[in-house]
Design an enzyme around this catalytic site. Structure first.
Site, PDB file in Angstrom:
ATOM      1  N   LYS A   1       0.849  -1.208   0.000  1.00 49.29           N
ATOM      2  CA  LYS A   1       0.000   0.000   0.000  1.00 49.29           C
ATOM      3  C   LYS A   1       0.873   1.241   0.000  1.00 49.29           C
ATOM      4  O   LYS A   1       2.045   1.222   0.423  1.00 49.29           O
ATOM      5  CB  LYS A   1      -0.944   0.028   1.207  1.00 49.29           C
ATOM      6  CG  LYS A   1      -0.268   0.058   2.595  1.00 49.29           C
ATOM      7  CD  LYS A   1       0.134   1.427   3.111  1.00 49.29           C
ATOM      8  CE  LYS A   1       0.874   1.336   4.442  1.00 49.29           C
ATOM      9  NZ  LYS A   1       1.622   2.541   4.818  1.00 49.29           N
TER      10      LYS A   1
ATOM     11  N   ASP B   1      -2.440  -1.476  10.069  1.00 50.42           N
ATOM     12  CA  ASP B   1      -2.513  -1.522   8.605  1.00 50.42           C
ATOM     13  C   ASP B   1      -3.035  -2.856   8.080  1.00 50.42           C
ATOM     14  O   ASP B   1      -3.222  -3.003   6.869  1.00 50.42           O
ATOM     15  CB  ASP B   1      -1.116  -1.299   7.996  1.00 50.42           C
ATOM     16  CG  ASP B   1      -0.649   0.142   8.117  1.00 50.42           C
ATOM     17  OD1 ASP B   1      -1.493   1.031   8.317  1.00 50.42           O
ATOM     18  OD2 ASP B   1       0.569   0.367   7.998  1.00 50.42           O
TER      19      ASP B   1
END
Ligand code: C5P
Length: 319
Positions: A12, A145
């Site tokens: 990401k 995350d």
């Protein structure tokens, strides 16, 4: 009976990382705009041979940075397998193999990605039948995350990053990632952010600072696929990443990496998450290839990779 399951999981980039003040629990409230990009780890969960079953997960890693990845229980993928097994009352007997392509400790959620992938792979291997919501809950226990690595695409993360709202994206957007030599510790970068705020006299706690908010212009540029608008939003206020100043403070050479990318024609340059990977937005695939070539030639990074986003989150590959 299923003997092995392989799950592909993306890296990401935080297109925006608005960081609020330090909370009493040691985390920071975030408004994090996550975008999953096409750099992937592959995690395979396999049933150990009969008689060879160890007490817990056994871990192996391949890939260019494999030597930097712990293979003991400090690895988040091993912890993910143990957590799932404990929650569903099954023995955590599994061989996890991580084929690693996401930069290690680079601010691209590589460890979180492996944890999300391990959950999906072990759930399928063991037949635990966890619901999507159950998996998301386990992801949030493992790290801030990890839920986003499961869902992928693009999402706004609130709380410490784990409370996700999916975002529609009119992309694809093309990026170049400049990978540094050696990682940065996420807690150390947050601590440096607090220290810089104290030094600037703004205070550093959640009681002293306003709640972090996503940039409406940035969300609109993502929604409409407006690459020029996204570039403006990435650069607004210096950087859309509130951790950038802290990462550059701890690793001053990153300033040169960021400059090399914009000199090479990138539309915008930010540190990815807590760094030290730097992310460069490019007009299209061709421009991204040119920026990557220039970055490699600049000597300001170890490697430059091109990837587009959004892409899907953790996905089991046909076996
Ligand atoms: O959640 P995760 O384990 O990835 O967080 C690692 C560290 O990063 C935390 O221990 C904390 O120091 C810092 N962190 C933070 N605020 C967040 C997320 C992470 O301060 N929202």
């Amino acid at each position: 009976m299923t003997r092995s399951v392989t799950v592909r999981v993306p890296a990401k980039v935080n297109v925006q990382l608005a960081v609020g003040g330090l909370r009493p629990d040691g985390f920071h409230d975030l408004a994090s705009v996550f975008l999953a990009v096409g750099l992937y780890d592959r995690v395979t969960a396999a049933t150990p041979p009969p008689g060879a079953a160890p007490a817990g997960p056994r871990l192996t890693v391949s890939g260019p940075d494999a030597a930097q990845v712990p293979v003991d229980r400090t690895n988040l993928a091993a912890r993910a397998a143990e957590l799932l097994a404990a929650r569903y009352g099954v023995a955590p007997a599994v061989h996890l193999h991580i084929d690693k392509d996401i930069p290690v400790a680079g601010g691209m959620a590589g460890g979180s990605a492996d944890a999300a992938a391990a959950l999906v792979a072990c759930d399928a291997l063991w037949g635990t039948g966890a619901s999507r919501d159950d998996l998301l809950g386990l992801c949030a226990e493992l790290g801030s995350d990890v839920p986003f690595s499961l869902v992928g695409g693009a999402a706004l993360g609130r709380g410490r990053g784990e409370l996700l709202t999916p975002l529609a994206v009119g992309g694809p957007f093309f990026w170049v990632f400049a990978v540094a030599d050696g990682g940065l510790s996420t807690p150390a970068v947050y601590r440096e952010c607090d220290r810089l705020r104290e030094a600037a006299g703004t205070g550093a706690t959640a009681a002293e600072l306003p709640a972090p908010e996503p940039s409406p212009a940035l969300l609109e540029a993502l929604r409409t696929g407006d690459v020029a608008g996204l570039a403006v939003a990435l650069a607004a206020g210096g950087s859309s990443n509130d951790l950038q100043a802290a990462a550059v403070s701890l690793r001053p050479s990153l300033a040169g990496t960021l400059r090399a990318g914009t000199d090479a024609g990138a539309l915008a340059a930010i540190v990815s998450g807590s760094g030290p990977t730097c992310a460069f937005l490019a007009k299209d695939a061709q421009a991204a290839a040119e920026v990557a070539a220039a970055l490699r030639a600049s000597g300001t990074c170890r490697e430059a990779r091109v990837a587009a986003g959004p892409v899907d989150g953790a996905t089991a590959l046909p076996g």
